[in-house]
Design an enzyme around this catalytic site. Structure first.
Site, PDB file in Angstrom:
ATOM      1  N   SER A 274       0.861  -1.192   0.000  1.00 22.98           N
ATOM      2  CA  SER A 274       0.000   0.000   0.000  1.00 22.98           C
ATOM      3  C   SER A 274       0.891   1.233   0.000  1.00 22.98           C
ATOM      4  O   SER A 274       2.099   1.135   0.229  1.00 22.98           O
ATOM      5  CB  SER A 274      -0.886   0.005   1.247  1.00 22.98           C
ATOM      6  OG  SER A 274      -0.086  -0.092   2.403  1.00 22.98           O
ATOM      7  N   ASP A 275       0.316   2.410  -0.260  1.00 26.98           N
ATOM      8  CA  ASP A 275       1.104   3.637  -0.135  1.00 26.98           C
ATOM      9  C   ASP A 275       1.047   4.071   1.339  1.00 26.98           C
ATOM     10  O   ASP A 275       0.282   3.514   2.139  1.00 26.98           O
ATOM     11  CB  ASP A 275       0.573   4.726  -1.081  1.00 26.98           C
ATOM     12  CG  ASP A 275       1.613   5.813  -1.318  1.00 26.98           C
ATOM     13  OD1 ASP A 275       2.634   5.831  -0.600  1.00 26.98           O
ATOM     14  OD2 ASP A 275       1.419   6.663  -2.208  1.00 26.98           O
ATOM     15  N   TRP A 276       1.836   5.073   1.664  1.00 31.78           N
ATOM     16  CA  TRP A 276       1.975   5.523   3.049  1.00 31.78           C
ATOM     17  C   TRP A 276       0.599   5.770   3.691  1.00 31.78           C
ATOM     18  O   TRP A 276      -0.114   6.690   3.305  1.00 31.78           O
ATOM     19  CB  TRP A 276       2.813   6.806   3.070  1.00 31.78           C
ATOM     20  CG  TRP A 276       3.234   7.224   4.438  1.00 31.78           C
ATOM     21  CD1 TRP A 276       2.477   7.898   5.348  1.00 31.78           C
ATOM     22  CD2 TRP A 276       4.504   6.991   5.052  1.00 31.78           C
ATOM     23  NE1 TRP A 276       3.195   8.103   6.489  1.00 31.78           N
ATOM     24  CE2 TRP A 276       4.447   7.562   6.343  1.00 31.78           C
ATOM     25  CE3 TRP A 276       5.684   6.354   4.657  1.00 31.78           C
ATOM     26  CZ2 TRP A 276       5.516   7.523   7.226  1.00 31.78           C
ATOM     27  CZ3 TRP A 276       6.756   6.329   5.541  1.00 31.78           C
ATOM     28  CH2 TRP A 276       6.663   6.897   6.807  1.00 31.78           C
ATOM     29  N   CYS A 277       0.239   4.910   4.619  1.00 31.29           N
ATOM     30  CA  CYS A 277      -1.042   5.022   5.338  1.00 31.29           C
ATOM     31  C   CYS A 277      -2.259   4.976   4.431  1.00 31.29           C
ATOM     32  O   CYS A 277      -3.335   5.450   4.818  1.00 31.29           O
ATOM     33  CB  CYS A 277      -1.107   6.298   6.175  1.00 31.29           C
ATOM     34  SG  CYS A 277       0.058   6.292   7.521  1.00 31.29           S
ATOM     35  N   SER A 278      -2.133   4.421   3.238  1.00 30.37           N
ATOM     36  CA  SER A 278      -3.321   4.423   2.378  1.00 30.37           C
ATOM     37  C   SER A 278      -4.376   3.445   2.905  1.00 30.37           C
ATOM     38  O   SER A 278      -5.555   3.579   2.598  1.00 30.37           O
ATOM     39  CB  SER A 278      -2.973   4.138   0.911  1.00 30.37           C
ATOM     40  OG  SER A 278      -2.605   2.812   0.716  1.00 30.37           O
TER      41      SER A 278
END
Ligand code: BGC
Length: 726
Positions: A274-278
């Site tokens: 996932s992307d940062w905190c997505s």
């Protein structure tokens, strides 16, 4: 991943053997990625020892890749790794990831500028140097290449992208993966690559970062997926999902986009992060109510590793509640472990401490200069003002004259301003300090006046502030600010010849600047060798050859403006119209300021004898792999040796879906000495003529096609009509 097909025959059995020994908790731990910084070392050592993470990202905030290079040494990282490998029951190594986007220490031009080279060998080599440097500094896995097709220059992240065109995007993807991963990711100096941001992030509405994108499946498959497909075909190890939603569904929770399209249809065998905190952001996006919901949606969708949220700790509970099945978890773990095996981490988990930090070799800097020169685009050169004569007295004015940090661009955390050759330094090395008169301060009218007045020619160094492009840095106007244009205006009003050198992250509109410039060199943010590369071009050591990978608009209000649009229902062609034609808008011209594919040279090329071996082929022949061959003679009729980029666009005239007026399908960048002529060939077959139809099938439909041989998407030398018979 054919190319990387388990070199080690035993990979499969080692993997299965390991899987059989893992508890559910061991498996879940592998799916978690933790953030790092040097103040967290003790904490990380403890976490590694407990075996509660599968990976670390060398960043402690989502913008770390744009601000400061991680300061952990390979020794620190090895210490953490040692805990994972030697103190845990199964000894599973960690994978260390980082945002190394356009250079580790040797900073190359921003990705958009690299795409402007239309030279994928140069891009591959830059990626390879970047991987070597990053690996020596303690990185196994880089979050690059970014492959978001970007058609809105207001979006700050356009700088990280390969531009507006899917064909160029696909070439960029392949070159980057090959450069970063090589033939064997486990080799020293190679990394696992990560195609991001899957998918449609570049279509954020209004150019607003993190915003929703509305993309039909038709556009998704024909435009946005192409580069990701090329990355998968090249064997990319990992893919990162994007923050945006598409048609009401965040990609992070979209089974359709991840499991079905990416993993099944494209056959992606690596793992998805996932992307940062997505995963956490699913709550902001209103599809999850709490952390557990977020984890459930993301795992089901096919996100194998959770970047920094640690929400995947809820998986155990979700399994016991019967909301998740173990097959989902097993699939994710297998994918992650497989890449760890392919990186050779089980056999050699440690970074080499003996010769760490293999940075900025002389050959790396030469390459940085070479790729920077190839990326720069000559947009105007009235009366052949350029190249300049070294005996000229040059006034060097404008805010970027002595600038260094801006020239690295965003996502260059490992780059150091002190490594950069400024424009002043580059020109000084070329013509000597005694020939330069400078003034960099916009409020010092007197000093600008003096410098300009006493010069033979004025070089104006302009460009965006570094905070105006990059992640979360979008703008509502893409026009160069007046205070910058003022430098060129003053010089022009004093009757001087003006060369504007524009250093930008995005394609900035320079409509006003054009009025006061005799020559314009669009130089992007060129990296460490910036000043040396520009000086080489200005004084004739290198003949400019960059081509726009993205349209430059006249006015912000023209956005969106990109070349490959269909004809509209009023038969008024696409977004590009010539001046004087009845346009889309009453108040402004519809022509772009500079079209996709545009770029001038100091020399000129003549195209002749354009012939095609056949004017028709049957559908059966096309589907069996037969091709048409187009031959073109190219002659360098100017005074300089130089590169030319011959472009081939295709239009499917009548189809079951509205097809673009033209699409780039092939090109060749050739080197030709002055006075010399060569013949080049383009082969046109199924790949060039097909598109994804309404049912998502890649088909060639019978009928007429137009092939254009062109210098850019507007300046067409020859059109050839061909027929695909039923
Ligand atoms: C960006 C990614 C990046 C990640 C990790 C996010 O904010 O969107 O491109 O890889 O941070 O730094």
């Amino acid at each position: 991943m054919e190319k990387y097909k388990d070199k080690n025959e035993s990979l499969g059995s080692r993997l299965e053997d390991l899987m059989s020994k893992m508890t559910v908790k061991d498996k879940i731990n592998q799916l978690n990625q933790e953030m790092t910084n040097r103040y967290l070392i003790d904490e990380l050592i403890e976490k590694a020892m407990k075996g509660i993470m599968g990976s670390c990202i060398l960043a402690d905030n989502p913008f770390a890749g744009s601000t400061e290079y991680h300061t952990m040494t390979v020794k620190d990282l090895n210490k953490i790794q040692k805990e994972a490998v030697e103190k845990t029951r199964l000894g599973i190594p960690l994978i260390f990831g980082n945002d190394v986007i356009h250079g580790a220490r040797t900073t190359f031009p921003i990705p958009l500028a690299q795409a402007a080279t239309w030279d994928f060998e140069l891009i591959k080599e830059a990626a390879s140097i970047m991987a070597r440097e990053a690996n020596s500094a303690g990185v196994h896995w880089t979050f690059a290449p970014m492959l978001d097709i970007s058609r809105d220059p207001r979006w700050g992240r356009i700088i990280e992208s390969p531009g507006e065109d899917p064909f160029l995007g696909a070439m960029y993807a392949k070159a980057s993966v090959e450069g970063i991963q090589g033939d064997d990711m486990s080799a020293k100096g190679k990394l696992a690559a990560c195609a991001k941001h899957y998918i449609g992030y570049g279509a954020a509405e209004g150019g607003r970062d993190y915003n929703k994108s509305e993309i039909s499946d038709y556009l998704l498959k024909n435009i946005y997926l192409t580069a990701f497909k090329a990355a998968v075909d090249a064997g990319i190890a990992t893919v990162m999902t994007s923050f945006n939603e598409i048609s009401g569904q965040p990609v992070t929770s979209s089974e359709y986009h991840i499991r079905q399209l990416l993993k099944q249809e494209l056959g992606f065998e690596g793992f998805v992060v996932s992307d940062w905190c997505s995963v956490q952001k699913l709550m902001n996006q209103g599809v999850a109510d709490n952390e557990k919901d977020c984890a459930l949606l993301a795992v089901k969708a096919g996100i194998d590793m959770d970047m920094v949220d640690r929400y995947y700790d809820h998986i155990e509970e979700l399994l016991s509640e019967g909301k998740l099945e173990m097959v989902h978890v097993d699939d994710a773990v297998r994918r992650i472990l497989r890449i760890k095996f392919m990186l050779g981490l089980f056999d050699n988990p440690y970074f080499d401490e003996s010769e760490s930090e293999d940075y900025m070799r002389e050959s790396d800097l030469l390459h940085a200069k070479e790729i920077a020169m190839h990326s720069m685009i000559l947009l105007k050169n009235e009366d052949n003002l350029l190249p300049l004569c070294k005996q000229n007295k040059v006034a060097l004015v404008g805010p970027i004259v002595h600038e260094k940090r801006i020239l690295l661009g965003s996502w260059s955390a490992g780059g150091r301003p002190e490594d950069v050759i400024s424009l002043y330094e580059g020109i000084k090395a070329m013509i000597g300090e005694e020939n330069i008169l400078t003034s960099a301060n916009p409020s010092w009218y007197d000093s600008i006046y003096r410098a300009v007045k006493n010069s033979d020619v004025v070089v104006v160094a302009l460009g965006e502030d570094e905070n105006l492009s990059g992640e979360g840095r979008c703008v509502s106007s893409v026009e160069l600010p007046d205070y910058q244009v003022k430098f060129a205006k003053i010089a022009k009003e004093l009757g001087k010849k003006v060369v504007s050198v524009v250093f930008n992250g995005r394609p900035v509109s320079i409509t006003e600047l054009m009025k006061y410039s005799d020559a314009v060199l669009y130089s992007w943010q060129p990296g460490v060798m910036a000043g040396a590369a520009v000086a080489e071009i200005l004084f004739g050591g290198f003949v400019p050859c960059g081509r726009l990978p993205v349209t430059i608009v006249r006015y912000t209000g023209q956005i969106p403006m990109y070349y490959n649009t269909p004809n509209n229902s009023d038969n008024r062609t696409g977004y590009y119209r010539e001046l004087g034609e009845h346009g889309n808008y009453e108040d402004v011209s519809d022509a772009p300021l500079f079209p996709f594919g545009f770029g001038l040279s100091y020399t000129s090329f003549e195209y002749s004898d354009i012939v095609c071996d056949k004017t028709a082929l049957s559908l059966k022949e096309i589907n069996e792999g037969n091709k048409l061959t187009l031959k073109i003679k190219i002659k360098n009729i100017g005074q300089y040796d130089g590169y030319e980029t011959v472009q081939c666009y295709i239009r499917d005239i009548v189809a079951s879906m509205c097809r673009p007026l033209k699409e780039l399908k092939a090109f060749q960048k050739i080197w030709l000495e002055a006075g010399k002529e060569i013949e080049i060939k383009f082969e046109i077959g199924r790949n060039e003529l097909a598109f994804y139809n309404n049912q998502g099938k890649f088909v060639v439909e019978p009928g007429k096609f137009i092939i254009e041989i062109a210098k850019n998407c507007v300046s067409v030398d020859r059109k050839i009509e061909i027929n695909v018979d039923d």
